[in-house]
Design a protein around this motif. Structure first.
Motif, PDB file in Angstrom:
ATOM      1  N   VAL A  12       0.852  -1.196  -0.150  1.00 49.22           N
ATOM      2  CA  VAL A  12       0.093   0.054  -0.030  1.00 49.22           C
ATOM      3  C   VAL A  12       0.878   1.358  -0.052  1.00 49.22           C
ATOM      4  O   VAL A  12       1.746   1.366   0.953  1.00 49.22           O
ATOM      5  CB  VAL A  12      -0.858   0.085   1.332  1.00 49.22           C
ATOM      6  N   THR A  13       0.680   2.109  -0.978  1.00 43.93           N
ATOM      7  CA  THR A  13       1.886   3.337  -1.183  1.00 43.93           C
ATOM      8  C   THR A  13       0.951   4.280  -0.474  1.00 43.93           C
ATOM      9  O   THR A  13      -0.257   4.440  -0.546  1.00 43.93           O
ATOM     10  CB  THR A  13       2.070   3.851  -2.446  1.00 43.93           C
ATOM     11  N   ILE A  80      -1.906  -1.738  -3.888  1.00 44.55           N
ATOM     12  CA  ILE A  80      -2.827  -0.500  -3.693  1.00 44.55           C
ATOM     13  C   ILE A  80      -1.960   0.784  -4.213  1.00 44.55           C
ATOM     14  O   ILE A  80      -1.567   1.211  -3.186  1.00 44.55           O
ATOM     15  CB  ILE A  80      -3.385  -0.643  -2.141  1.00 44.55           C
ATOM     16  N   SER A  81      -2.201   1.573  -5.282  1.00 44.69           N
ATOM     17  CA  SER A  81      -1.621   2.776  -5.286  1.00 44.69           C
ATOM     18  C   SER A  81      -2.382   3.745  -4.931  1.00 44.69           C
ATOM     19  O   SER A  81      -3.341   4.117  -5.672  1.00 44.69           O
ATOM     20  CB  SER A  81      -1.473   2.780  -7.134  1.00 44.69           C
ATOM     21  N   ASN A  82      -1.869   4.397  -3.701  1.00 42.88           N
ATOM     22  CA  ASN A  82      -2.498   5.387  -3.237  1.00 42.88           C
ATOM     23  C   ASN A  82      -1.806   6.631  -3.030  1.00 42.88           C
ATOM     24  O   ASN A  82      -2.534   7.921  -2.881  1.00 42.88           O
ATOM     25  CB  ASN A  82      -3.154   4.572  -1.706  1.00 42.88           C
ATOM     26  N   ALA A  83      -0.694   6.542  -3.024  1.00 40.57           N
ATOM     27  CA  ALA A  83       0.156   7.718  -2.821  1.00 40.57           C
ATOM     28  C   ALA A  83      -0.142   8.958  -3.896  1.00 40.57           C
ATOM     29  O   ALA A  83      -0.478   8.620  -5.020  1.00 40.57           O
ATOM     30  CB  ALA A  83       1.832   7.624  -2.967  1.00 40.57           C
ATOM     31  N   GLY A  84      -0.396  10.175  -3.324  1.00 41.88           N
ATOM     32  CA  GLY A  84      -0.769  11.345  -4.009  1.00 41.88           C
ATOM     33  C   GLY A  84      -0.645  12.640  -3.455  1.00 41.88           C
ATOM     34  O   GLY A  84      -0.244  12.797  -2.150  1.00 41.88           O
ATOM     35  N   CYS A  85      -0.720  13.579  -4.159  1.00 46.08           N
ATOM     36  CA  CYS A  85      -0.578  15.119  -3.722  1.00 46.08           C
ATOM     37  C   CYS A  85      -1.416  15.754  -4.455  1.00 46.08           C
ATOM     38  O   CYS A  85      -1.917  15.318  -5.481  1.00 46.08           O
ATOM     39  CB  CYS A  85       0.745  15.541  -3.781  1.00 46.08           C
ATOM     40  N   ALA A  86      -1.798  17.001  -3.896  1.00 45.27           N
ATOM     41  CA  ALA A  86      -2.756  17.850  -4.582  1.00 45.27           C
ATOM     42  C   ALA A  86      -2.526  19.239  -4.862  1.00 45.27           C
ATOM     43  O   ALA A  86      -1.816  20.109  -3.684  1.00 45.27           O
ATOM     44  CB  ALA A  86      -4.252  17.772  -3.849  1.00 45.27           C
ATOM     45  N   PHE A  87      -2.886  19.970  -6.112  1.00 43.46           N
ATOM     46  CA  PHE A  87      -2.185  21.223  -6.151  1.00 43.46           C
ATOM     47  C   PHE A  87      -3.507  21.975  -6.698  1.00 43.46           C
ATOM     48  O   PHE A  87      -4.552  21.651  -7.423  1.00 43.46           O
ATOM     49  CB  PHE A  87      -1.631  21.361  -7.375  1.00 43.46           C
TER      50      PHE A  87
END
Length: 283
Positions: A12-13, A80-87
């Motif tokens: 799980v990232t 589980i590809s979960n790593a993320g960020c938001a701009f």
């Protein structure tokens, strides 16, 4: 499940907090052998699963993390590809470097990890990949252009991949959610255009509310992922939440003009009518 040897192995990232942590914790409680990741595991609170260092933006970091899981567990059954960020910012305000940074994590980061786990899955003729996407990947809202673009790209990559690996026993699914209590920080443009200041600030405030106390419980996502993994023939897409489901239905059923009017009114970012959607389609 009786032993770690027979337990499905899950990577799980982005599991140090929020959606990733909730998902990793639930899967661990259900007998999965879970390896979560974080850019700085030493700063994360203690977890009921193994937490490994991983920066999805770095090839060497991805290769080292996947190699460590394979060394420790012998295989990876589920990603589980979960790593993320938001701009958050208007398209005109978004620099090329800022857009690239958004894509680097949400799209290329996911691609790096997928590519790293796929060879062993393909050889074993079994595996699951679940990509955590966003409603923005289907319905781009104002002031989230770069973020929506990164999730659009994730949607396209995942759908293409689903077709390609299905003959090799690997299933790919996307979970599209909206308004979860992720606690995700929002990056902002380095250069601001005053013309967008007020509606952009309103959008940011809205996002902070729905990713904070007013948002949905991350346990909902965790439960959805658990259901996906339990399904021997999972769907490609899962839309999570009543509001998200209604928004997708509205986009499909309404004319473009009516949908734009509905979305602009629902978001409430502008005090006065902007003229959006007033031109007849085809005119």
């Amino acid at each position: 499940m009786d032993s770690t040897a027979s337990s499905p192995v899950v990577l799980v990232t982005g599991a140090s907090s929020g959606l990733g942590r909730a998902t990793a914790t639930l899967l661990a409680s259900q007998g999965y052998r879970v390896f979560g990741t974080s850019r700085t595991p030493s700063r994360a609170p203690e977890a009921p699963f193994t937490l490994l260092p991983l920066d999805v933006r770095d090839d060497a970091s991805v290769e080292a993390c996947v190699a460590e899981v394979l060394r420790a567990a012998g295989r990876i059954d589920v990603l589980i590809s979960n790593a993320g960020c938001a701009f958050v910012g208007a398209v005109e305000e978004t620099s090329i470097a800022e857009a690239q940074a958004q894509m680097e994590t949400n799209c290329f980061g996911a691609l790096r990890v997928m590519r790293a786990v796929l060879p062993a899955m393909r050889v074993r003729q079994r595996g699951r990949i679940v990509a955590i996407s966003s409603l923005a990947g289907l319905l781009p809202p104002p002031f989230l252009g770069a973020y929506a673009a990164s999730k659009h790209a994730l949607e396209a990559l995942s759908e293409s991949l689903a077709y390609e690996v299905r003959p090799h026993g690997v299933h790919v699914s996307l979970v599209e959610l909206d308004g979860m209590r992720t606690g995700i920080p929002f990056a902002r443009p380095s250069r601001r255009e005053p013309s967008y200041a007020e509606p952009s600030a309103r959008m940011l405030a809205r996002l902070e509310r729905i990713t904070g106390d007013a948002g949905g419980d991350p346990a909902e996502l965790a439960g959805c992922v658990l259901d996906v993994l339990a399904n021997p023939a999972p769907a490609l897409r899962y839309v999570l939440g009543k509001e998200a489901t209604l928004a997708v239905a509205a986009r499909r059923q309404l004319s473009e003009a009516d949908y734009i009017r509905t979305m602009v009114g629902r978001l409430g970012l502008w005090d006065a009518p902007t003229g959006a959607g007033t031109r007849r389609e085809g005119a």
